[in-house]
Design an enzyme around this catalytic site. Structure first.
Site, PDB file in Angstrom:
ATOM      1  N   CYS A   1     103.032  68.391 -49.208  1.00 61.64           N
ATOM      2  CA  CYS A   1     101.879  68.185 -50.088  1.00 61.64           C
ATOM      3  C   CYS A   1     102.308  67.946 -51.546  1.00 61.64           C
ATOM      4  O   CYS A   1     102.788  66.862 -51.852  1.00 61.64           O
ATOM      5  CB  CYS A   1     100.901  69.340 -49.926  1.00 61.64           C
TER       6      CYS A   1
ATOM      7  N   HIS B   1     100.297  71.150 -44.589  1.00 60.88           N
ATOM      8  CA  HIS B   1     101.071  72.374 -44.826  1.00 60.88           C
ATOM      9  C   HIS B   1     101.528  73.034 -43.524  1.00 60.88           C
ATOM     10  O   HIS B   1     100.885  73.991 -43.065  1.00 60.88           O
ATOM     11  CB  HIS B   1     100.211  73.389 -45.582  1.00 60.88           C
TER      12      HIS B   1
ATOM     13  N   GLU C   1     103.733  75.097 -43.161  1.00 57.88           N
ATOM     14  CA  GLU C   1     104.113  76.497 -43.460  1.00 57.88           C
ATOM     15  C   GLU C   1     102.916  77.444 -43.376  1.00 57.88           C
ATOM     16  O   GLU C   1     103.081  78.653 -43.416  1.00 57.88           O
ATOM     17  CB  GLU C   1     104.790  76.578 -44.837  1.00 57.88           C
TER      18      GLU C   1
HETATM   19  N1  GLN Z   1      96.338  68.492 -55.075  1.00 56.17           N
HETATM   20  C1  GLN Z   1      97.643  68.994 -55.369  1.00 56.17           C
HETATM   21  C2  GLN Z   1      98.392  68.086 -56.331  1.00 56.17           C
HETATM   22  O1  GLN Z   1      97.967  67.016 -56.586  1.00 56.17           O
HETATM   23  C3  GLN Z   1      98.467  69.162 -54.100  1.00 56.17           C
HETATM   24  C4  GLN Z   1      97.808  70.194 -53.231  1.00 56.17           C
HETATM   25  C5  GLN Z   1      98.721  70.947 -52.344  1.00 56.17           C
HETATM   26  O2  GLN Z   1      99.950  70.997 -52.505  1.00 56.17           O
HETATM   27  N2  GLN Z   1      98.113  71.609 -51.406  1.00 56.17           N
HETATM   28  O3  GLN Z   1      99.404  68.478 -56.830  1.00 56.17           O
END
Ligand code: GLN
Length: 199
Positions: A81, A175, A177
């Site tokens: 992410c 995610h 994890e």
């Molecule tokens: N929206 C976050 C970003 O732009 C990422 C979200 C996440 O890691 N769950 O950094």
């Protein structure tokens, strides 16, 4: 599993969850707070969190240069992410990532209405995997809007790429994890074992 040490960038975000899931597969995960610490680690995970905050801290401590060096030396990196946002090439709001995987992104691409959700995806990691279904958790996730031709697609959600690899760089928009399913982390460990064997 063999005694590998996996660093988890511990500047901001859900690094503890990565360390916990590594523990489940008997792999030692170590918090990395300074660039000098990662030299002794066999791979590095960049966790989810807030990419702007992680980026600022990375620059402050010199992690941006260090992570580029690691990638070029062939050490496996795994970005989930926000971690993917940091490793990618360009982000739709005009910013550039470290450019270590040939991917362009749109941040927070699922909109405010659905900030987070869970859904099943089909993994395409290796042929002998019996159960391909993986329950994935998306939280304010980015969408991959372009993946270069060297990028291997390892899973899609609807039409979008959500898990991908280019050489030693593995990324997910979700995610792994945050679930009990260890298969994607195990896959990352096989990348590390391959890397260690080649040296
Ligand atoms: N929206 C976050 C970003 O732009 C990422 C979200 C996440 O890691 N769950 O950094």
């Amino acid at each position: 599993m063999k005694n590998v040490i996996v660093g988890v960038l511990a500047l901001q975000g859900d690094f503890r969850e990565h360390i916990n899931i590594l523990k489940k597969i008997n792999v030692e995960g170590v918090e990395a707070r300074l660039p000098s610490e990662v030299d002794d680690m066999d791979g590095l995970i960049i966790p989810g969190g807030e990419s702007t905050a992680i980026n600022k801290l990375m620059e402050k401590y010199g992690f941006d240069k260090k992570i580029k060096q690691l990638a070029l030396s062939g050490k496996p990196l795994f970005g989930t992410c926000a971690g993917l946002i940091i490793l990618s090439k360009s982000i739709e709001d005009g910013k550039r990532g470290l450019g270590l995987i040939d991917i362009d992104l749109k941040r927070n691409a699922y909109g405010r209405q659905i900030e987070s959700f869970e859904d099943e995806i089909n993994l395409n990691l290796n042929h002998d995997m019996e159960n391909k279904k993986f329950n994935s958790v998306f939280i304010r996730a980015p969408k991959i809007i372009r993946a270069g031709k060297e990028v291997r697609i390892l899973a899609r959600h609807n039409d979008g790429v959500v898990l991908a690899r280019e050489k030693n760089i593995l990324v997910s928009t979700f995610h792994p994890e945050l679930t009990d399913d260890t298969r994607i982390h195990k896959y990352f460990i096989t990348m590390i074992l391959e890397y260690l064997k080649e040296r």
